[in-house]
Design an enzyme around this catalytic site. Structure first.
Site, PDB file in Angstrom:
ATOM      1  N   ILE A  81       0.828  -1.202   0.000  1.00 37.86           N
ATOM      2  CA  ILE A  81       0.000   0.000   0.000  1.00 37.86           C
ATOM      3  C   ILE A  81       0.863   1.253   0.000  1.00 37.86           C
ATOM      4  O   ILE A  81       0.506   2.267  -0.609  1.00 37.86           O
ATOM      5  CB  ILE A  81      -0.944   0.002   1.220  1.00 37.86           C
ATOM      6  CG1 ILE A  81      -1.985  -1.114   1.081  1.00 37.86           C
ATOM      7  CG2 ILE A  81      -1.647   1.357   1.369  1.00 37.86           C
ATOM      8  CD1 ILE A  81      -2.904  -1.239   2.275  1.00 37.86           C
ATOM      9  N   GLU A  82       2.006   1.206   0.643  1.00 34.11           N
ATOM     10  CA  GLU A  82       2.826   2.407   0.806  1.00 34.11           C
ATOM     11  C   GLU A  82       3.703   2.678  -0.429  1.00 34.11           C
ATOM     12  O   GLU A  82       3.350   3.491  -1.269  1.00 34.11           O
ATOM     13  CB  GLU A  82       3.653   2.294   2.091  1.00 34.11           C
ATOM     14  CG  GLU A  82       2.760   2.256   3.335  1.00 34.11           C
ATOM     15  CD  GLU A  82       3.543   2.140   4.615  1.00 34.11           C
ATOM     16  OE1 GLU A  82       4.382   3.023   4.886  1.00 34.11           O
ATOM     17  OE2 GLU A  82       3.322   1.163   5.363  1.00 34.11           O
TER      18      GLU A  82
END
Length: 334
Positions: free
Chosen positions: A125-126
């Protein structure tokens, strides 16, 4: 996990830490671990890596994207945005003064800045890189990074370990001393207003410094439960209990809703508040902390006094000269 568990203690509520121990000025330098001494070349490399979006799969997200060193060290968003517009479930903690944290991340799953620096790069996600091997291969293909790693660590030293050591070395320079509060402790009694002094006294009286103690107001490395006192109304508003904190990592019921104690340094600049960024203003955060942690209902004037004191914890930010990143002439990764 054993390193983390060793720091988890029984809940420390009002009175467990002496008031005097809370009133400490912020150091101007942070100690470095023996295996990663701070050097100018290492800090310079770390600053480049910290600001380089090419460490992400899309070439759009860097460490600085969520931890902005041009302001409060985070992104003033409830939930930070990673690659492809994805958002996680937690608010980014500030990077300023993170060198004084005993553990890193909201759930304390990293025992050092070096360990923390490794995580976001391969988080889907990052920053979304598939592996650190892919990151290393990318860095090795950039001539400028070959030279920068050589200056910092020696020839042929591009690796995950050295990249995270460099980022951590840079982060250890991100210290904000000489706040009005620090100047007051240093003998300048005009540095705080009468309202700020009242707020400081109220913070001690309430027992806030039982958890938010020490120079960075982040405690000795213990984890604390939040919220301590269940409140259905505020839970419905903010959903604090949805995220189980340390238990998300340890998978142990006893660790549910335990969190690293966050620093109060520069807290006036890091809205929104709490692990999920659900509280927009500092005065509301103060009101909720008193209610949910200490069972206290504060008056409007008491809240205003505490907020005034918290504003006095905003320090002097070292000027950041943005690095020139090494280029890839005639080609791109994306």
């Amino acid at each position: 996990m054993f390193k983390i568990r060793s720091l988890v203690t029984a809940l420390a509520l009002a009175g467990s830490v002496s008031v005097a121990s809370a009133w400490d000025a912020l150091p101007t330098q942070a100690d470095a671990p023996a295996d990663n001494p701070t050097t100018a070349a290492k800090v310079e490399l770390g600053q480049m890596l910290y600001h380089d979006p090419r460490l992400s799969s899309t070439g759009t997200v860097s460490c600085a994207s969520c931890h902005n060193t041009m302001l409060g060290g985070e992104d003033n968003r409830p939930n930070s945005m990673g690659v492809n517009g994805q958002t996680g479930g937690r608010s980014a903690p500030t990077v300023w003064n993170s060198a004084f944290n005993k553990v890193q991340f909201w759930d304390g799953r990293a025992a050092s800045l070096e360990e923390q620096a490794a995580g976001p790069v391969t988080n889907p996600i990052e920053m979304g890189m598939k592996s650190w091997d892919d990151v290393v291969a990318r860095l090795q293909s950039i001539e400028g990074y070959q030279k920068a790693f050589e200056e910092a660590f020696g020839k042929g030293t591009i690796s995950k370990e050295n990249a995270t050591k460099a980022i951590a070395a840079y982060e250890r320079t991100l210290i904000t001393p000489n706040s009005p509060y620090d100047k007051y402790l240093g003998g300048d009694k005009s540095a705080l207003s009468a309202q700020q002094v009242r707020g400081m006294e109220k913070v001690a009286e309430l027992g806030c410094t039982s958890c938010h103690s020490g120079p960075a107001f982040n405690g000795p490395g213990t984890f604390q439960k939040f919220p301590v006192i269940p409140n259905g109304y505020w839970e419905a508003q903010h959903h604090f209990g949805k995220d189980k904190g340390l238990a998300e990592v340890s998978k142990k019921q006893a660790d549910e809703h335990l969190w690293k104690v966050p620093t109060l340094r520069n807290v006036a600049l890091t809205a929104p508040y709490f692990h999920n960024g659900s509280v927009k203003t500092l005065d509301q955060a103060v009101t909720l902390m008193a209610k949910l942690q200490l069972g206290k209902d504060l008056s409007k004037d008491e809240v205003a006094d505490i907020v005034a004191f918290l504003n006095s914890l905003t320090g002097e930010f070292p000027k950041q000269k943005m690095p020139v990143l090494p280029g890839t002439p005639g080609s791109t990764f994306n």
